[in-house]
Design a protein around this motif. Sequence first.
Motif, PDB file in Angstrom:
ATOM      1  N   GLY A 139       0.782  -1.182  -0.210  1.00 28.57           N
ATOM      2  CA  GLY A 139       0.166   0.232   0.391  1.00 28.57           C
ATOM      3  C   GLY A 139       0.778   1.540   0.003  1.00 28.57           C
ATOM      4  O   GLY A 139       0.427   2.417   0.293  1.00 28.57           O
ATOM      5  N   SER A 140       1.879   1.014  -0.440  1.00 25.90           N
ATOM      6  CA  SER A 140       3.000   2.691  -0.151  1.00 25.90           C
ATOM      7  C   SER A 140       3.208   3.278  -1.620  1.00 25.90           C
ATOM      8  O   SER A 140       2.611   3.065  -2.717  1.00 25.90           O
ATOM      9  N   THR A 141       3.027   4.784  -1.014  1.00 27.21           N
ATOM     10  CA  THR A 141       4.174   5.626  -2.096  1.00 27.21           C
ATOM     11  C   THR A 141       4.532   4.580  -2.846  1.00 27.21           C
ATOM     12  O   THR A 141       4.405   5.215  -4.445  1.00 27.21           O
ATOM     13  N   LEU A 142       6.140   4.504  -2.605  1.00 26.30           N
ATOM     14  CA  LEU A 142       7.113   3.611  -3.135  1.00 26.30           C
ATOM     15  C   LEU A 142       6.534   2.826  -4.288  1.00 26.30           C
ATOM     16  O   LEU A 142       6.907   3.021  -5.421  1.00 26.30           O
ATOM     17  N   LEU A 143       5.877   1.914  -4.083  1.00 26.14           N
ATOM     18  CA  LEU A 143       5.330   0.773  -4.797  1.00 26.14           C
ATOM     19  C   LEU A 143       4.283   1.771  -5.689  1.00 26.14           C
ATOM     20  O   LEU A 143       4.313   1.568  -7.615  1.00 26.14           O
ATOM     21  N   GLY A 155      12.057   8.604  -7.096  1.00 26.91           N
ATOM     22  CA  GLY A 155      10.871   9.069  -6.343  1.00 26.91           C
ATOM     23  C   GLY A 155      10.579   7.659  -5.895  1.00 26.91           C
ATOM     24  O   GLY A 155      10.692   7.629  -4.165  1.00 26.91           O
ATOM     25  N   ALA A 156      10.632   6.526  -6.044  1.00 25.24           N
ATOM     26  CA  ALA A 156      10.663   5.457  -5.911  1.00 25.24           C
ATOM     27  C   ALA A 156      11.479   5.276  -4.542  1.00 25.24           C
ATOM     28  O   ALA A 156      10.925   4.614  -3.565  1.00 25.24           O
ATOM     29  N   PHE A 163      20.001   0.570  -3.124  1.00 24.94           N
ATOM     30  CA  PHE A 163      18.789   0.964  -4.302  1.00 24.94           C
ATOM     31  C   PHE A 163      19.489   1.504  -5.981  1.00 24.94           C
ATOM     32  O   PHE A 163      19.399   1.746  -6.526  1.00 24.94           O
ATOM     33  N   LEU A 164      20.173   3.076  -5.343  1.00 26.04           N
ATOM     34  CA  LEU A 164      21.145   3.458  -6.299  1.00 26.04           C
ATOM     35  C   LEU A 164      22.266   3.229  -6.562  1.00 26.04           C
ATOM     36  O   LEU A 164      22.676   4.001  -7.701  1.00 26.04           O
ATOM     37  N   LYS A 165      22.826   2.479  -5.703  1.00 33.72           N
ATOM     38  CA  LYS A 165      24.361   1.537  -6.988  1.00 33.72           C
ATOM     39  C   LYS A 165      24.335   0.754  -7.755  1.00 33.72           C
ATOM     40  O   LYS A 165      23.066   0.080  -7.431  1.00 33.72           O
ATOM     41  N   LYS A 166      24.720   1.071  -8.476  1.00 37.34           N
ATOM     42  CA  LYS A 166      24.647   0.320 -10.030  1.00 37.34           C
ATOM     43  C   LYS A 166      24.360  -1.395  -9.443  1.00 37.34           C
ATOM     44  O   LYS A 166      26.483  -1.411  -8.933  1.00 37.34           O
ATOM     45  N   SER A 167      24.613  -1.859 -10.682  1.00 36.15           N
ATOM     46  CA  SER A 167      24.327  -3.719 -10.360  1.00 36.15           C
ATOM     47  C   SER A 167      25.560  -3.761 -11.031  1.00 36.15           C
ATOM     48  O   SER A 167      25.322  -4.021 -12.469  1.00 36.15           O
ATOM     49  N   LEU A 193       6.971   3.386  -8.541  1.00 39.36           N
ATOM     50  CA  LEU A 193       7.713   1.905  -8.715  1.00 39.36           C
ATOM     51  C   LEU A 193       6.339   2.164 -10.917  1.00 39.36           C
ATOM     52  O   LEU A 193       6.777   1.813 -11.148  1.00 39.36           O
ATOM     53  N   LYS A 194       6.052   2.219 -10.212  1.00 42.95           N
ATOM     54  CA  LYS A 194       4.643   1.463 -10.713  1.00 42.95           C
ATOM     55  C   LYS A 194       4.246   2.499 -12.134  1.00 42.95           C
ATOM     56  O   LYS A 194       3.357   1.582 -13.100  1.00 42.95           O
ATOM     57  N   GLY A 195       4.999   3.452 -11.594  1.00 41.12           N
ATOM     58  CA  GLY A 195       4.792   4.508 -12.674  1.00 41.12           C
ATOM     59  C   GLY A 195       5.356   5.129 -13.278  1.00 41.12           C
ATOM     60  O   GLY A 195       5.558   5.837 -14.180  1.00 41.12           O
ATOM     61  N   GLY A 196       6.812   3.996 -13.437  1.00 43.54           N
ATOM     62  CA  GLY A 196       7.780   4.406 -13.807  1.00 43.54           C
ATOM     63  C   GLY A 196       9.131   5.899 -12.887  1.00 43.54           C
ATOM     64  O   GLY A 196      10.002   5.338 -13.686  1.00 43.54           O
ATOM     65  N   ASP A 197       8.161   5.902 -11.830  1.00 41.94           N
ATOM     66  CA  ASP A 197       9.335   6.958 -11.145  1.00 41.94           C
ATOM     67  C   ASP A 197      10.225   6.296 -10.041  1.00 41.94           C
ATOM     68  O   ASP A 197       9.788   6.006  -8.997  1.00 41.94           O
ATOM     69  N   THR A 198      11.001   5.857 -10.613  1.00 43.84           N
ATOM     70  CA  THR A 198      11.943   5.000 -10.041  1.00 43.84           C
ATOM     71  C   THR A 198      12.789   5.479  -9.162  1.00 43.84           C
ATOM     72  O   THR A 198      13.387   5.318  -7.979  1.00 43.84           O
TER      73      THR A 198
END
Length: 348
Positions: free
Chosen positions: A102-106, A116-117, A150-154, A109-114
């Motif tokens: 139920g998070s704004t994060l999800l 912001g997530a 989350f921000l670190k390049k894989s 993410l689903k809206g393409g705003d990585t």
Amino acid sequence: MKASKSAVDLIISFEGLRLDAYRDPGPGTPTIGYGTTVYPNGTKVKVGDGISANEASEFLAFDVDKFAAGVSAHVAGRTLTQNQFDALVSLAYNIGLGAFAGSTLLKKLKGGDTAGAGAQILVWNKAVVHGVKQVVPGLKRRREAERALFLKKSAPPATTAATLIGPSAQPGAAAGATHAPGAVAVPGKNYLLLTRTAGTDKGLTLLQLTYVKDGRSKAHILVYSGTSRHQVFRKGANSQMGSLEPLPEGRWFVHDIRWKDGRDNYTGTFFNPGIGPVTIPLDFKGPGATARAAIEMHIDANRASNPGTAGCVGVRSVADFTTLVTWLRDTDPRGLFVDYGLGSCPNP
């Protein structure tokens, strides 16, 4: 997706290990091990419970798989890097899948705003303490660590000579050399065979781990699996996660050796209190499937005080594990055939 070691390490670093149940300082939920609140069999943890370090490790593996599956379901359709996924698994492990769903994060993410997530991870730094919702320093540090991951390049997965178990890991092999099972041309079949014996050690059934080279038994060591109270041997389909029984009968794939602090370092940092500084992951390959996961071959680091494992193959000494490593480097056997006489182990 599956959670990687980065997710597990992050969770362990913030959850810590408690072998006696305690009440979480926030909601007061009875918790044990590495943050486990519900055992794999569905029973809730209660104050007064106690477990071993090996049990804590298996419960952690079960919980991480559960939360990884939950996060995967919620982010279906979105492409994530491994680091992004691992960060979200750690977050969900802490706040719960319901809150994550139920998070704004999800939603972002689903809206393409990585981006912001990723920023939304930092929002989850509060808990109710003494009836007041407030920023908790430990949660703040955890959220910052999760966002950094989350921000670190894989980086793409790489296999180096220091971690391989096969012939390409031998001294003189080129650094970074890739590995392929069966890379050595050796007539016949090379594999490991695990069978029961009539002997016991501290209440544990002794198992014989045999090295078969070119179709002939060359050497063996004695090992065990499971806890002393759960020495029930089953086929793969009948073996349940969290049972603390020996690994089930069948064929297993032997992965590369993992060293915590570098090749052949048997005195380095432990992966966790129940597993020493080196381990060899195993994957069940049949027949059929099994609910068991996180099965490995490792030195029983708790042998002196609490012998046994949560289902892994427990090697009883560094000397025996060194022998095992020697076999693996000899012909690179990738098959472990577990045959308890139950009729389900395939022929090598």
